[in-house]
Design a protein around this motif. Structure first.
Motif, short mmCIF file in Angstrom:
data_model
loop_
_atom_site.label_atom_id
_atom_site.label_comp_id
_atom_site.label_asym_id
_atom_site.label_seq_id
_atom_site.Cartn_x
_atom_site.Cartn_y
_atom_site.Cartn_z
N ASP A 1 20.54 58.48 14.22
CA ASP A 1 20.39 58.84 15.64
C ASP A 1 18.95 59.18 15.97
O ASP A 1 18.42 58.75 17.00
CB ASP A 1 21.30 60.02 15.99
N GLN B 1 16.43 57.27 18.60
CA GLN B 1 15.71 57.98 19.66
C GLN B 1 14.22 57.73 19.58
O GLN B 1 13.55 57.53 20.60
CB GLN B 1 16.00 59.48 19.59
N GLN C 1 13.45 54.29 20.87
CA GLN C 1 13.56 54.26 22.33
C GLN C 1 12.33 54.90 22.97
O GLN C 1 11.78 54.37 23.94
CB GLN C 1 14.83 54.98 22.78
N ARG C 2 11.88 56.02 22.44
CA ARG C 2 10.69 56.69 22.95
C ARG C 2 9.45 55.81 22.81
O ARG C 2 8.62 55.72 23.71
CB ARG C 2 10.47 58.01 22.21
#
Length: 76
Positions: free
Chosen positions: A22, A26, A29-30
């Protein structure tokens, strides 16, 4: 009793792996969002209708160019 301990340890290990996955998602994505903002800010260079990006622009500092980038601003 030993089976219960092994089962708990397996569950902990699975949770740990899921948390790591996870966090990695993240981070990806950032980074993708930062790349998009960086690209948009670079494309807007010279567009006087937008403010010049700064520390409060919601993006970051591009280490390659030394200029700030953000969502609704231009690089310089």
């Amino acid at each position: 009793m030993m089976d219960i301990d092994q089962n708990r340890e397996r569950i902990r290990a699975e949770r740990s792996l899921q948390l790591q996955a996870d966090l990695a998602a993240q981070n990806r994505q950032r980074e993708a969002q930062a790349d998009l903002y960086r690209s948009l800010s670079q494309q807007r260079i010279g567009d006087k209708s937008l403010p010049v990006c700064g520390a409060a622009s919601g993006g970051g500092l591009d280490g390659r160019t030394g200029y700030w980038y953000g969502k609704d601003c231009r690089s310089r």
